[in-house]
Write a protein that holds these residues in place. Structure first.
Motif, PDB file in Angstrom:
ATOM      1  N   GLY A   1       0.802  -1.223   0.000  1.00 11.12           N
ATOM      2  CA  GLY A   1       0.000   0.000   0.000  1.00 11.12           C
ATOM      3  C   GLY A   1       0.831   1.266   0.000  1.00 11.12           C
ATOM      4  N   ILE A   2       1.925   1.255   0.751  1.00 13.17           N
ATOM      5  CA  ILE A   2       2.787   2.438   0.803  1.00 13.17           C
ATOM      6  C   ILE A   2       3.369   2.727  -0.569  1.00 13.17           C
ATOM      7  CG2 ILE A   2       4.976   3.334   1.730  1.00 13.17           C
ATOM      8  CD1 ILE A   2       4.209   1.898   4.379  1.00 13.17           C
ATOM      9  N   ALA A   3       3.868   1.701  -1.228  1.00 13.07           N
ATOM     10  CA  ALA A   3       4.437   1.881  -2.569  1.00 13.07           C
ATOM     11  C   ALA A   3       3.362   2.324  -3.558  1.00 13.07           C
ATOM     12  CB  ALA A   3       5.092   0.586  -3.034  1.00 13.07           C
ATOM     13  N   ALA A   4       2.167   1.753  -3.446  1.00 19.19           N
ATOM     14  CA  ALA A   4       1.079   2.104  -4.363  1.00 19.19           C
ATOM     15  C   ALA A   4       0.666   3.560  -4.191  1.00 19.19           C
ATOM     16  CB  ALA A   4      -0.118   1.185  -4.135  1.00 19.19           C
ATOM     17  N   VAL A   5       0.532   3.999  -2.954  1.00 20.33           N
ATOM     18  CA  VAL A   5       0.148   5.390  -2.696  1.00 20.33           C
ATOM     19  C   VAL A   5       1.263   6.332  -3.137  1.00 20.33           C
ATOM     20  CG1 VAL A   5      -0.326   7.064  -0.860  1.00 20.33           C
ATOM     21  CG2 VAL A   5      -1.501   4.870  -0.869  1.00 20.33           C
ATOM     22  N   ALA A   6       2.498   5.977  -2.851  1.00 16.36           N
ATOM     23  CA  ALA A   6       3.626   6.821  -3.260  1.00 16.36           C
ATOM     24  C   ALA A   6       3.656   6.991  -4.777  1.00 16.36           C
ATOM     25  CB  ALA A   6       4.937   6.226  -2.765  1.00 16.36           C
ATOM     26  N   GLU A   7       3.457   5.905  -5.490  1.00 16.12           N
ATOM     27  CA  GLU A   7       3.469   5.979  -6.956  1.00 16.12           C
ATOM     28  C   GLU A   7       2.267   6.746  -7.496  1.00 16.12           C
ATOM     29  OE1 GLU A   7       3.371   2.949 -10.732  1.00 16.12           O
ATOM     30  OE2 GLU A   7       4.389   2.305  -8.898  1.00 16.12           O
ATOM     31  N   ALA A   8       1.107   6.515  -6.926  1.00 12.70           N
ATOM     32  CA  ALA A   8      -0.117   7.158  -7.420  1.00 12.70           C
ATOM     33  C   ALA A   8      -0.121   8.656  -7.168  1.00 12.70           C
ATOM     34  CB  ALA A   8      -1.336   6.527  -6.755  1.00 12.70           C
ATOM     35  N   THR A   9       0.539   9.096  -6.109  1.00 12.44           N
ATOM     36  CA  THR A   9       0.523  10.511  -5.754  1.00 12.44           C
ATOM     37  C   THR A   9       1.818  11.234  -6.081  1.00 12.44           C
ATOM     38  OG1 THR A   9       1.302  10.020  -3.528  1.00 12.44           O
ATOM     39  CG2 THR A   9      -1.098  10.147  -3.847  1.00 12.44           C
ATOM     40  N   SER A  10       2.802  10.518  -6.581  1.00 16.04           N
ATOM     41  CA  SER A  10       4.125  11.084  -6.867  1.00 16.04           C
ATOM     42  C   SER A  10       4.807  11.616  -5.617  1.00 16.04           C
ATOM     43  CB  SER A  10       4.041  12.193  -7.920  1.00 16.04           C
ATOM     44  OG  SER A  10       3.528  11.686  -9.119  1.00 16.04           O
ATOM     45  N   MET A  11       4.465  11.050  -4.468  1.00 20.44           N
ATOM     46  CA  MET A  11       5.154  11.423  -3.234  1.00 20.44           C
ATOM     47  C   MET A  11       6.235  10.388  -2.965  1.00 20.44           C
ATOM     48  SD  MET A  11       2.429  10.332  -0.197  1.00 20.44           S
ATOM     49  CE  MET A  11       1.255  11.559  -0.608  1.00 20.44           C
ATOM     50  N   SER A  12       7.175  10.743  -2.131  1.00 22.64           N
ATOM     51  CA  SER A  12       8.255   9.817  -1.829  1.00 22.64           C
ATOM     52  C   SER A  12       7.719   8.665  -0.978  1.00 22.64           C
ATOM     53  CB  SER A  12       9.375  10.530  -1.086  1.00 22.64           C
ATOM     54  OG  SER A  12       8.964  10.876   0.218  1.00 22.64           O
ATOM     55  N   ARG A  13       8.420   7.544  -1.058  1.00 22.70           N
ATOM     56  CA  ARG A  13       8.012   6.388  -0.251  1.00 22.70           C
ATOM     57  C   ARG A  13       8.166   6.692   1.232  1.00 22.70           C
ATOM     58  NH1 ARG A  13      10.056   0.780  -2.297  1.00 22.70           N
ATOM     59  NH2 ARG A  13       7.909   0.107  -2.294  1.00 22.70           N
ATOM     60  N   SER A  14       9.172   7.486   1.587  1.00 24.26           N
ATOM     61  CA  SER A  14       9.363   7.812   3.005  1.00 24.26           C
ATOM     62  C   SER A  14       8.201   8.675   3.513  1.00 24.26           C
ATOM     63  CB  SER A  14      10.702   8.505   3.244  1.00 24.26           C
ATOM     64  OG  SER A  14      10.765   9.729   2.574  1.00 24.26           O
TER      65      SER A  14
END
Length: 65
Positions: free
Chosen positions: A42-55
């Motif tokens: 989920g963290i990776a999916a949200v990071a990719e979908a929103t263009s935010m960093s994984r951290s």
């Protein structure tokens, strides 16, 4: 209970619609809640979908607890 499948495009569409209307704290809560509800990956999916960093997504998931 129904099981829903959310693909990357749908997640990105939902979050890109909501995020511009939120302040920083609210963005963290929404991103974190989305990441936690998606479970593993989920963290990776949200990071990719929103263009935010994984951290940032990871910290957001901790805030949403």
């Amino acid at each position: 209970m129904r099981e829903f499948v959310v693909d990357q495009e749908s997640l990105g569409s939902i979050l890109s619609t909501v995020m511009p209307h939120l302040d920083e704290r609210q963005r963290r809560i929404v991103a974190g809640a989305a990441a936690r509800s998606l479970g593993r990956g989920g963290i990776a999916a949200v990071a990719e979908a929103t263009s935010m960093s994984r951290s940032f997504a990871s910290r957001s998931a901790m805030v949403a607890r």
